[in-house]
Enzyme design. Structure first.
Site, PDB file in Angstrom:
ATOM      1  CE1 TYR A   1      -4.653   0.114   9.470  1.00  0.00           C
ATOM      2  CE2 TYR A   1      -4.077  -1.527   9.840  1.00  0.00           C
ATOM      3  CZ  TYR A   1      -3.746  -0.100   9.570  1.00  0.00           C
ATOM      4  OH  TYR A   1      -2.244   0.076   9.474  1.00  0.00           O
TER       5      TYR A   1
ATOM      6  CG  ASN B   1       0.622  -4.007  11.434  1.00  0.00           C
ATOM      7  OD1 ASN B   1       1.568  -3.771  12.087  1.00  0.00           O
ATOM      8  ND2 ASN B   1       1.467  -3.655  10.012  1.00  0.00           N
TER       9      ASN B   1
ATOM     10  CG  ASN C   1       4.336  -4.101   6.634  1.00  0.00           C
ATOM     11  OD1 ASN C   1       3.880  -4.594   8.142  1.00  0.00           O
ATOM     12  ND2 ASN C   1       3.631  -4.852   6.444  1.00  0.00           N
ATOM     13  CD  GLU C   2      -0.505  -5.474   7.361  1.00  0.00           C
ATOM     14  OE1 GLU C   2      -0.916  -5.511   6.301  1.00  0.00           O
ATOM     15  OE2 GLU C   2      -0.776  -5.119   8.330  1.00  0.00           O
TER      16      GLU C   2
ATOM     17  CD1 TRP D   1      -1.475   2.613   8.202  1.00  0.00           C
ATOM     18  CD2 TRP D   1       0.064   2.390   8.797  1.00  0.00           C
ATOM     19  NE1 TRP D   1      -0.724   2.764   6.948  1.00  0.00           N
ATOM     20  CE2 TRP D   1       0.613   1.887   7.528  1.00  0.00           C
ATOM     21  CE3 TRP D   1       2.114   2.478   9.171  1.00  0.00           C
ATOM     22  CZ2 TRP D   1       1.521   1.879   6.612  1.00  0.00           C
ATOM     23  CZ3 TRP D   1       3.111   2.579   8.092  1.00  0.00           C
ATOM     24  CH2 TRP D   1       3.224   1.995   7.039  1.00  0.00           C
TER      25      TRP D   1
ATOM     26  CD  GLU E   1       0.719  -1.300   9.788  1.00  0.00           C
ATOM     27  OE1 GLU E   1       0.010  -1.175   9.168  1.00  0.00           O
ATOM     28  OE2 GLU E   1       2.291  -1.170   8.668  1.00  0.00           O
TER      29      GLU E   1
ATOM     30  CG  ASP F   1      -2.233   1.412   1.509  1.00  0.00           C
ATOM     31  OD1 ASP F   1      -1.742   1.864   0.651  1.00  0.00           O
ATOM     32  OD2 ASP F   1      -1.998   1.486   2.483  1.00  0.00           O
TER      33      ASP F   1
HETATM   34  C1  GCB Z   1      -1.525  -2.272   6.722  1.00  0.00           C
HETATM   35  C2  GCB Z   1      -0.058  -2.355   6.304  1.00  0.00           C
HETATM   36  C3  GCB Z   1       0.191  -1.131   5.908  1.00  0.00           C
HETATM   37  C4  GCB Z   1      -0.745  -0.290   4.674  1.00  0.00           C
HETATM   38  C5  GCB Z   1      -2.235   0.001   6.038  1.00  0.00           C
HETATM   39  C6  GCB Z   1      -3.489   0.465   6.031  1.00  0.00           C
HETATM   40  O1  GCB Z   1      -2.101  -3.252   7.163  1.00  0.00           O
HETATM   41  O2  GCB Z   1       1.267  -2.208   6.527  1.00  0.00           O
HETATM   42  O3  GCB Z   1       1.689  -0.911   4.368  1.00  0.00           O
HETATM   43  O4  GCB Z   1      -0.774   1.303   4.711  1.00  0.00           O
HETATM   44  O5  GCB Z   1      -2.601  -1.372   6.756  1.00  0.00           O
HETATM   45  O6  GCB Z   1      -3.730   1.709   5.792  1.00  0.00           O
HETATM   46  O7  GCB Z   1      -4.093  -0.662   5.447  1.00  0.00           O
END
Ligand code: GCB
Length: 600
Positions: free
Chosen positions: A469, A467, A412-413, A551, A506, A163
């Site tokens: 969300y 990470n 990462n991920e 993040w 994140e 991303d």
């Molecule tokens: C993630 C990634 C990061 C993205 C972010 C997002 O998990 O590691 O590179 O930019 O999510 O904003 O979706």
């Protein structure tokens, strides 16, 4: 690899400025034996994409040429002359006066070539054939395809498997430096510290080439007073009354390393270093023996026009903004940052998690993966092992002496759940752990899709970096469920790995600066504020939770697509570094969280 500096025996000349630039034409390839014919120009260091403005350059996939002239003073021609490119993203063939001198793959790491045998007095010419291709063998991982057209053109397509925009070019400084013919090639600094006695045995391991008899090491304090001396390629210097390098309170010593032939000084180099210890123990992250709490960000090297090109004014401003917010750390998501940034963090006392460019290691990664399926065959379609070994080798070789670096992130991920993951991870952890003279902790950053019930690799890490969300990709606009799921997730990880500390690397919500709403409406500043309030509330429940890195620090450019509003907007600052409402919320929080002993 030593950073280029001038000393009594070394000079540095920079080749930054305006270079000639041309997109390679497959039907009429450039002949490097003659000067590049073009009327286009590019500034170096910088990405070519946004400088080029129009789509033909901005979205170009394939080869480009950079070229310029340089002059080396005659009196330096009896020296070892080295051409050093700090970052050519992602692949480069370098020529001097039409002769091939070096090839390098991997876009965020310096490489160099000795050129004294191909240069001559007066004007010389350096040409770089650069490719921005990334695929299933490279880091980062890209989805690449090419089709040969009937007219001989090759149409190349590239879609980032991650991303952030695939900014490319001569992204960092290009320099020529000289050393004597016999020279210091590398210096590795490590130490045994007695924290109670405030003493340290500093080991300075030198690699030197050529004809020499002895290596002398002098340790200088921050005032340039001599505090210790040693000799030999593995010198050990005992220091008393040491001043520790502390987060946000840096103290730097210098190791002056001299190469002698009999009594004649042949080469001298000065390497700055800080003394601090790092240890993971009882689910805590100890710096200098005390439990440290990470407050900060995942970042990007991303600025207007310069793209991923080094921008030192932004680096300074970013660190000042971090200090303003009460932050103490960041991760070099998702690739090694410039050496200048690392040196600045050493001086400023900013704590860094240093990540290699292993990103996109998930088959068919998409930015809204929450709605997607877990990958099935990542580790049979990717062929990144060689590039990954090289990336970890070069990263640790470059950054090993930085006091600011407290942990390495190997990926990462990635897909840490699918078939083959375990073998791949085991290998890369085992390979990497042998490389660091300071034995720092290692981690990889876990993807929410490969959660606690699926992941099969997290026992390999020292710190569990997540990470997450909840409240954005998952439980969108449903903060009650988000909070519940976040709590469940953390408790499950802790139950599975009770001795390992856990931190977030994140968590965030896209936010278009200026949008507001009373209800929980995604993309508004109010939503981002609430998102961070809820996450913070959960973090404070657990003593095993040792850090929060949001993040992202600032909005940044991504590949074009309907899931992004002219880039990723999860910054707590805009791309122009203006604070969103969440920056003030986090500022109030972080200024009240001590760097040490927050969760005693
Ligand atoms: C993630 C990634 C990061 C993205 C972010 C997002 O998990 O590691 O590179 O930019 O999510 O904003 O979706």
């Amino acid at each position: 690899m030593l950073y280029p500096i001038s000393t009594k025996t070394r000079t540095v000349q920079d080749l930054n400025g305006i270079w000639k630039f041309k997109l390679e034409d497959d039907r009429a390839p450039n002949d490097v034996s003659t000067p590049l014919e073009t009327d286009r120009h590019m500034f170096v260091p910088g990405s070519f994409n946004d400088q080029g403005v129009t789509r033909d350059i901005r979205m170009h996939v394939g080869y480009v040429w950079y070229e310029r002239e340089f002059v080396i003073p005659d009196f330096l021609l009896n020296q070892r002359v080295v051409l050093r490119l700090d970052a050519a993203t992602h692949e480069a063939d370098v020529y001097v006066n039409g002769k091939f001198v070096v090839r390098h793959k991997g876009g965020y790491i310096p490489f160099e070539a000795e050129i004294q045998d191909v240069i001559h007095p007066g004007k010389n010419r350096v040409s770089v054939k650069l490719s921005n291709r990334i695929d299933y063998t490279s880091l980062p991982v890209g989805n690449y395809s090419e089709t040969k057209m009937e007219d001989g053109r090759i149409v190349r397509k590239l879609s980032e498997n991650f991303d952030f925009f695939n900014y490319a070019g001569l992204n960092r400084y290009v320099r020529i430096y000289t050393t004597p013919k016999s020279y210091l090639e590398d210096i590795a600094i490590s130490y045994d510290v007695d924290l109670a006695a405030l003493s340290a045995d500093v080991k300075v391991a030198t690699c030197a080439k050529g004809d020499f008899d002895n290596v002398k090491v002098t340790i200088l304090d921050a005032n340039d007073s001599v505090v210790g001396k040693g000799e030999g390629e593995n010198a050990i210097v005992s220091l008393k009354d040491i001043k520790l390098w502390q987060p946000l309170n840096a103290y730097l010593y210098k190791a002056r390393v001299e190469l002698y032939k009999a009594d004649e000084l042949i080469d001298v180099y000065e390497e700055e270093f800080g003394i601090r210890t790092v240890e993971v123990k009882n689910s805590q992250f100890l710096i200098n023996g005390k439990p440290f709490y990470f407050k900060g960000y995942g970042k990007h090297e991303d600025t207007y026009i310069n793209g991923r090109g080094i921008n030192e004014a932004y680096n300074v401003a970013d660190i000042n903004l971090m200090r303003w917010m009460g932050a103490n750390s960041f991760r070099t998501s998702h690739y090694p940052y410039s050496e200048e940034m690392m040196r600045l963090c050493d001086r400023e006392g900013i704590v860094v998690i240093d990540e290699c460019a292993a990103v996109g290691m998930f088959e068919g990664f998409s930015v809204d993966s929450a709605s997607g399926m877990a990958a099935k065959s990542t580790w049979s379609v990717l062929n990144t092992k060689e590039a990954h070994e090289q990336a970890m080798y070069e990263l640790i070789k470059r950054d090993k002496n930085h006091a600011c670096v407290v942990m390495w992130s190997v990926m990462n991920e990635p897909d840490s759940a699918g078939p083959g993951a375990r073998e791949y991870f085991e290998h890369i952890f085992e390979y990497s752990r042998k490389l660091d003279p300071q034995n720092r902790p290692f981690t990889y950053v876990n993807f929410q899709i490969c959660g606690v019930d699926k992941d099969v690799c997290t026992d390999l890490v020292d710190v569990i970096c997540l990470n997450r969300y909840f409240g954005w990709y998952w439980d969108t606009a449903d903060f009650a469920s988000a909070e519940k799921h976040l709590i469940e997730d953390l408790e499950k990880w802790h139950e599975k790995y009770p001795d390992k500390p856990i931190m977030f690397c994140e968590y965030g919500a896209d936010t278009v600066a200026g949008l507001h709403a009373v209800d929980d409406i995604p993309f508004t500043e109010d939503y981002q504020v609430k998102y961070y309030e809820i996450n913070s509330r959960v973090f404070d429940r657990y003593d095993f939770f040792i850090g929060e890195q949001v993040w992202n620090f600032a909005d940044f450019e991504t590949k074009t697509g309907i899931n992004r509003v002219q880039g990723n907007k999860k910054g707590v600052f805009t791309r122009a570094r203006e604070p969103k409402a969440a920056a003030r919320l986090l500022r109030d929080r972080w200024l009240n969280i001590p760097d040490f002993d927050y969760k005693k």
